[in-house]
Design an enzyme around this catalytic site. Structure first.
Site, PDB file in Angstrom:
ATOM      1  N   ASP A 150      12.638  30.227  67.808  1.00 30.19           N
ATOM      2  CA  ASP A 150      11.790  31.087  66.986  1.00 30.19           C
ATOM      3  C   ASP A 150      12.221  32.535  67.270  1.00 30.19           C
ATOM      4  OD1 ASP A 150       8.380  30.394  66.079  1.00 30.19           O
ATOM      5  OD2 ASP A 150       9.619  32.115  65.467  1.00 30.19           O
ATOM      6  N   GLU A 182      10.123  32.829  57.803  1.00 30.83           N
ATOM      7  CA  GLU A 182       8.694  32.658  57.509  1.00 30.83           C
ATOM      8  C   GLU A 182       8.296  33.680  56.448  1.00 30.83           C
ATOM      9  OE1 GLU A 182       5.904  34.074  60.329  1.00 30.83           O
ATOM     10  OE2 GLU A 182       4.244  32.958  59.485  1.00 30.83           O
ATOM     11  N   ASP A 228      10.561  34.677  62.439  1.00 29.28           N
ATOM     12  CA  ASP A 228       9.129  35.001  62.409  1.00 29.28           C
ATOM     13  C   ASP A 228       8.868  36.170  61.442  1.00 29.28           C
ATOM     14  OD1 ASP A 228       6.468  34.744  63.678  1.00 29.28           O
ATOM     15  OD2 ASP A 228       6.865  36.788  64.296  1.00 29.28           O
ATOM     16  N   HIS A 286       1.217  26.001  63.826  1.00 30.50           N
ATOM     17  CA  HIS A 286       0.420  26.429  64.978  1.00 30.50           C
ATOM     18  C   HIS A 286      -0.595  27.519  64.634  1.00 30.50           C
ATOM     19  CE1 HIS A 286       3.626  29.234  64.362  1.00 30.50           C
ATOM     20  NE2 HIS A 286       3.003  30.092  65.133  1.00 30.50           N
ATOM     21  N   ASP A 287      -0.623  27.920  63.377  1.00 30.05           N
ATOM     22  CA  ASP A 287      -1.501  29.038  62.998  1.00 30.05           C
ATOM     23  C   ASP A 287      -2.749  28.645  62.214  1.00 30.05           C
ATOM     24  OD1 ASP A 287       1.239  31.334  62.380  1.00 30.05           O
ATOM     25  OD2 ASP A 287      -0.042  31.077  64.148  1.00 30.05           O
TER      26      ASP A 287
END
Ligand code: BGC
Ligand code: MG
Length: 553
Positions: free
Chosen positions: A118, A284, A220, A345-346
């Site tokens: 990431d 992302e 990211d 994960h968000d």
């Protein structure tokens, strides 16, 4: 209106990507996201780590996935649990050492698994040496590596830009006597991507890990790298969404994301990536699900893929999912490649978002059959393969700052509870005290309980992944819905010039009739094992997901 399947005769002229030619793991495979902090703890400190991931590689390989996306593992003070990096070229001790990462990479490669890191390069941690130097004065060599501004006379801040997790995106610095910009927490100062020295340093960061065998990156908040050069105020956004509680959602983000300079920066990054064999990356997309926006950054001279929240933000309605997919299909050029996920994960896990309850597992299988048969790379979030839900967490259990601040309206921790391996204490995740509570569902929902159950979610995911990998049409074929405005069932074709697959998904708990194009359809996979190949109309059982192949005789 029922769209007709293309008959064999007409198929010859179909413009489809030739299946199986130049297999690329990031385009033809399946990506598995791991939040390392919650996947497997090897040293009993209650926090997942790299040796823990290594110890579970046989499991990951058994899923049939092609690549592991690791949420950040670099050195970080953990204000944002690793999305605030203070040393891009080291591994945070809580996850292990560089040697642990080398072992993980080697062991993954030995099993045919790729490793994606990431890459959090929109911002650093406030504790990064670059920021410490930059804030020290207005004229040091890194003074312009971040975004420093004065407030205009009579104004409280340089402009009205809001940060994602709070109020103003501008933080006053007593040392430098200026404001610095942070899109996220004040501990995450944004880098100045307009500075060529910054871009050169970040390209070297990518090279540092590519040189060490990393196969690719998740970038990211990739659409946030540049902000308006004139720092113009964002106009207001009149939204009735509950998210409007956060100032970030009360603005139209015209000037702090999606700036035109991104294209050249992506081209520069892609040149670095393509200077190594078989590397991949997925950026992302922040905030928007506008497929037009997503598509403009994907292509041979842009990023390989962009991942937005198009499917994450849909209600449990086939027409909503199909509309999102059709928007992406319409926006993407035939050789550009979508990428989809249902959870990460968000956000609370999709098992829970779609209602949980007695039909939770049934919905998970239907959703999995959709995700794994669309045109585009599927990204699975650890635990979704066992239909792991997001548990209710008491406020005192929360660790994530914005989740505490906006509880109970905003909750990321519930997507980050430890992976559920067994029904034993702490679900087999740790011998210590887990950093977040293990979900109570682990008593029944865990890997061990599903491994030998032929009807489990886990084994349905395995069968879907196996079918996708064996089917050129599911991997590379065109997408063609058979029902324009589906009510209860999504039904679509995936076609190449040599294979046609039909996917029929019943989203609800009642029988539904879906049209079957003429032809001999052989059943390849179904949630309902007693299904036979259908006749004209195809009666789908409640929550039935079935995949058929057209045979050409
Ligand atoms: C990550 C979040 C993180 C944010 C800032 C997002 O894309 O998924 O977890 O808080 O970026 O880095
Ligand atoms: Mg540990």
């Amino acid at each position: 209106m029922i769209l007709r399947a293309t008959s064999w005769k007409k198929k010859a002229g179909m413009t489809t990507l030739t299946p199986d030619s130049n297999y690329l793991w990031w385009r033809d495979g399946v990506i598995y996201q791991i939040y390392p902090r919650s996947f497997m703890d090897s040293n009993g400190d209650g926090v997942g780590d790299l040796p823990g991931v290594t110890s579970r590689l046989d499991y990951i390989a058994s899923l049939g996935v092609d690549a592991i996306w690791l949420s950040p593992i670099n050195t970080s003070p953990m204000h944002d649990f690793g999305y605030d990096i203070s040393d891009y070229e080291d591994i945070d001790p809580v996850f292990g050492t560089r040697a642990d990462f080398e072992t993980l990479t080697a062991e993954a490669h030995r099993r045919g698994l790729k490793i994606m890191m990431d890459l959090v390069i929109n911002h650093t941690s406030i504790e990064h040496s670059w920021f410490k130097e930059s804030r020290s004065s207005c004229d040091n060599p890194k003074a312009d590596w971040y975004i420093w501004r004065d407030a205009p006379p009579g104004k409280k801040y340089p402009n009205n830009w809001a940060c994602v997790y709070g109020e103003s995106a501008w933080e006053w610095d007593e040392t430098r006597k200026q404001f610095y910009y942070h899109m996220f927490f004040k501990e995450q100062p944004d880098l100045n991507w307009r500075n060529p020295d910054v871009r050169a340093a970040l390209m070297n960061t990518a090279r540092y890990w590519l040189d060490r065998g990393v196969d690719g990156f998740r970038l990211d908040v990739a659409t946030a790298y540049f902000k308006d050069a004139q720092f113009r105020d964002n106009p207001p956004s009149l939204t009735l969404s509950p998210r409007a509680a956060l100032p970030w959602f009360r603005q139209k983000h015209l000037y702090d994301i999606e700036q035109p300079e991104l294209h050249d920066a992506y081209r520069e990054f892609r040149r670095v990536l393509d200077s190594y064999p078989e590397r991949g990356a997925v950026g992302e997309v922040l905030l928007t699900e506008d497929a037009e926006v997503v598509a403009r950054y994907v292509g041979d001279d842009q990023l390989p893929m962009m991942l937005d929240l198009g499917l994450v933000n849909q209600p449990w309605l086939p027409r909503s999912f199909q509309r999102s997919v059709m928007e992406h299909e319409a926006a993407f050029a035939p050789d550009a490649w979508p990428c989809y996920c249902l959870s990460n994960h968000d956000w609370p896990r999709h098992v829970t978002r779609h209602g949980g309850g007695p039909f939770a597992e049934a919905r998970v299988k239907v959703a999995a059959a959709m995700l794994l048969t669309l045109r585009g790379t599927p990204v699975l979030y650890m635990g979704e393969e066992i239909a792991m839900p997001s548990p209710h967490l008491a406020r005192h259990d929360l660790k994530d700052p914005p989740s505490k601040l906006y509880w109970p309206f905003y909750n990321r921790d519930s997507a980050r509870t430890p992976m559920q391996w067994t029904d034993s204490l702490n679900a087999g995740f740790t011998t210590g005290k887990p950093w977040l509570p293990v979900g109570p569902s682990h008593k029944k929902i865990n890997v061990a309980a599903q491994t030998d159950d032929p009807d489990s979610a886990l084994n349905f995911y395995l069968a879907l992944i196996r079918l996708r990998k064996s089917s050129p049409a599911l991997r590379r074929g065109t997408y063609r819905p058979l029902i324009e405005r589906p009510v209860a069932a999504m039904t679509y074709l995936r076609e190449t010039d040599s294979q046609t697959m039909l996917v029929a998904l019943n989203f609800f708990g009642h029988d539904v009739d879906v049209p079957m194009p003429p032809g001999n359809w052989g059943l390849r996979l179904s949630t309902h094992r007693d299904r036979r190949a259908p006749g004209k109309a195809l009666r789908r059982a409640p929550f039935e997901a079935s995949i058929f192949e057209l045979s050409d005789y």
